[in-house]
Every structure is written in C-alpha cells, then in structure tokens.
Design an enzyme around this catalytic site. Structure first.
Site, short mmCIF file in Angstrom:
data_model
loop_
_atom_site.label_atom_id
_atom_site.label_comp_id
_atom_site.label_asym_id
_atom_site.label_seq_id
_atom_site.Cartn_x
_atom_site.Cartn_y
_atom_site.Cartn_z
N GLU A 16 -20.73 -13.52 10.46
CA GLU A 16 -19.71 -12.77 11.20
C GLU A 16 -19.41 -13.44 12.53
OE1 GLU A 16 -20.70 -8.12 9.99
OE2 GLU A 16 -21.82 -9.07 11.58
N ASP A 173 -20.50 1.52 9.80
CA ASP A 173 -21.23 0.27 10.05
C ASP A 173 -22.73 0.54 10.13
OD1 ASP A 173 -21.83 1.23 12.63
OD2 ASP A 173 -21.56 -0.76 13.51
N GLU A 175 -24.70 -0.69 13.00
CA GLU A 175 -25.25 -1.02 14.33
C GLU A 175 -24.64 -0.27 15.51
OE1 GLU A 175 -24.23 -3.75 12.33
OE2 GLU A 175 -26.24 -4.36 11.70
N ASP A 198 -14.75 -3.77 3.20
CA ASP A 198 -14.84 -3.03 1.92
C ASP A 198 -14.40 -1.59 2.13
OD1 ASP A 198 -17.73 -3.38 3.25
OD2 ASP A 198 -17.52 -1.35 2.52
N1 ADE Z 1 -20.58 -3.37 7.00
C1 ADE Z 1 -19.60 -3.80 6.20
N2 ADE Z 1 -19.34 -2.88 5.24
C2 ADE Z 1 -20.19 -1.84 5.45
C3 ADE Z 1 -20.41 -0.61 4.81
N3 ADE Z 1 -19.71 -0.24 3.76
N4 ADE Z 1 -21.38 0.19 5.30
C4 ADE Z 1 -22.10 -0.18 6.39
N5 ADE Z 1 -21.94 -1.33 7.02
C5 ADE Z 1 -20.98 -2.17 6.57
#
Ligand code: ADE
Length: 234
Positions: A16, A173, A175, A198
């Site tokens: 990333e 996410d 973090e 996604d």
């Molecule tokens: N980072 C990228 N896609 C994610 C997802 N679906 N859940 C948590 N972190 C992610």
C-alpha cells in the site's frame, strides 16, 4: 489554524505504501522507529511516513489494531505531528454507493467488533474518536466523506454487518480506530484516508477481490495522499 510539525502518515502494508513513498520521494529502508518495534519511518520536508513493518515470525505485514496503536504511539513520540493520517485500503459498501478505487476521508471513526454489552462499556467499545474536520478539503478534492469503521478481521460476520449498517459505514478497515485512539490520548488531530479494494456486501470473496485490486487501489491512494498533503500545506 496554527500548524506545528508535518502530517504523519501511518500505514500497515508495504504494498500500500510503496506508490506513496515513490511519489513523495521517501527512498531507502527508512529509520527504525523504536527498539523492539519492526516499524520504519521516512521523513522529508512535506511529511513523515511510518509503516508497521514486517512481523519477523510470520514474515507478513503487521496489519491490524495492535501494531497500528503501537506504531502510532512510538511515532508521535519520535516526531512532532501536526495531524496523523491513517492511510490504507478498505472495504466499501454497494448499498451505500461504494465502488472499487473510491477515495474516502473519515468524518467519524468507530470500532465494529468491540461488542461489550456491559454498563458504560458499550460506548467505550464503540470508540467514536475525535476526527479532524476535513470535509471541505476532502470534497474539494473529490473524495467521499463518511464513517470509517475498524475491526480486526478481513471478513464481516452478520453481527459486524449490523453494526456497519447502523453507523452507515462507507469504509471498513483494520487500523483507523486504533490510530485514532492513540491520537485522542496524545491530543494530536486525526484523520483517515482510505481507498476501496473490495465490496463488503458484494458477491466476490473479500480476499480475492482485495488481492486483485490492491495494486490499483494503492496507486489511487498515492495520488489522493499527494493531493491531500499539498492541500494541507496551503
Ligand atoms: N482492507 C481492505 N479491505 C478490507 C476489508 N474488507 N475489511 C477490512 N480491511 C480491509
């Protein structure tokens, strides 16, 4: 606004971060952030960027909330940060108009997997940390503004989905809320910049969609970060 220091960007995955490092000229192996941590930090006259580092035992990026909190704590002690930006990829939501490659800036930051149905601990688990008001600059750059919700799993169980819906999350996410938790304690402004890899409520298995779009989303993230850092400078 009185500005002290530079933006501090906190990231979890090397893949990333690579396009951002290239775009911002952050070359070389970086400096070791602290004893006993795998995190590495780069600085120039625009920005500090820290990555959690590779876990020596498992030989993968140190993703998730524990490394994010430790890295943020150490980095805030190591450099003077005007604002901390939790940057990375995220899952988006079709039902809220999300799409792959969408750029999101947080106006709310919560946890969706800290389920603690005890008096007072419900709110503690939710977090809802202070977030810097970046909505004007974010919208001027064409970014979406909304709730970023953090948990320690890549997948989303139905109890997570209920909570993500309740807060109308536009980014899921692993973090941001951990970084925000440290920033609240340290009294440093916090924001999150995320790009969708996604669609959490889509047909495709998350891990497949994530891997297929990671490179593209990371490129998009580097463009967005470059624009945001320059906008913050002015
Ligand atoms: N980072 C990228 N896609 C994610 C997802 N679906 N859940 C948590 N972190 C992610």
């Amino acid at each position: 606004m009185e500005m002290n220091g530079l933006p501090l960007v906190v990231m979890a995955m090397e893949t990333e971060a690579l396009p951002i490092r290239e775009r911002l000229g952050l070359e070389g192996p970086g400096a070791k952030l602290a004893d006993r941590l795998d995190a590495r930090i780069w600085s120039n006259d625009l920005v500090h960027l820290v990555i959690n580092g590779i876990d020596p035992r498992f030989e993968v990026d140190s993703i998730g909330t524990l490394p994010a909190a430790l890295t943020t704590f150490a980095a805030i002690n190591y450099v003077q940060a005007e604002i901390v930006i939790s940057a990375g990829t995220c899952g988006g939501f079709i039902q809220r108009g999300g799409s792959i490659g969408e750029v999101i800036v947080a106006d709310q930051c919560v946890f969706h997997d800290h389920r603690i149905p005890l008096e007072g601990f419900k709110e503690y688990g939710f977090g809802d940390f202070p977030v810097a008001d970046m909505s004007a600059v974010a919208r001027s750059l064409g970014f979406r503004v909304g709730t970023v919700s953090t948990g320690d799993a890549l997948d989303a169980q139905s109890c997570d989905m209920d909570r993500l819906l309740n807060v109308q999350a536009v980014a899921k996410d692993m973090e941001a809320a951990a970084v925000a938790w440290v920033c609240e304690k340290a009294g440093v402004p916090f924001t999150a910049l995320k790009v969708t890899t996604d669609l959490v409520d889509g047909e495709e298995p998350t891990e497949i969609e994530f891997s297929a779009n990671l490179q593209f989303a990371s490129e998009r993230l580097s463009e967005a970060m470059f624009s945001l850092i320059h906008a913050l400078k002015n």
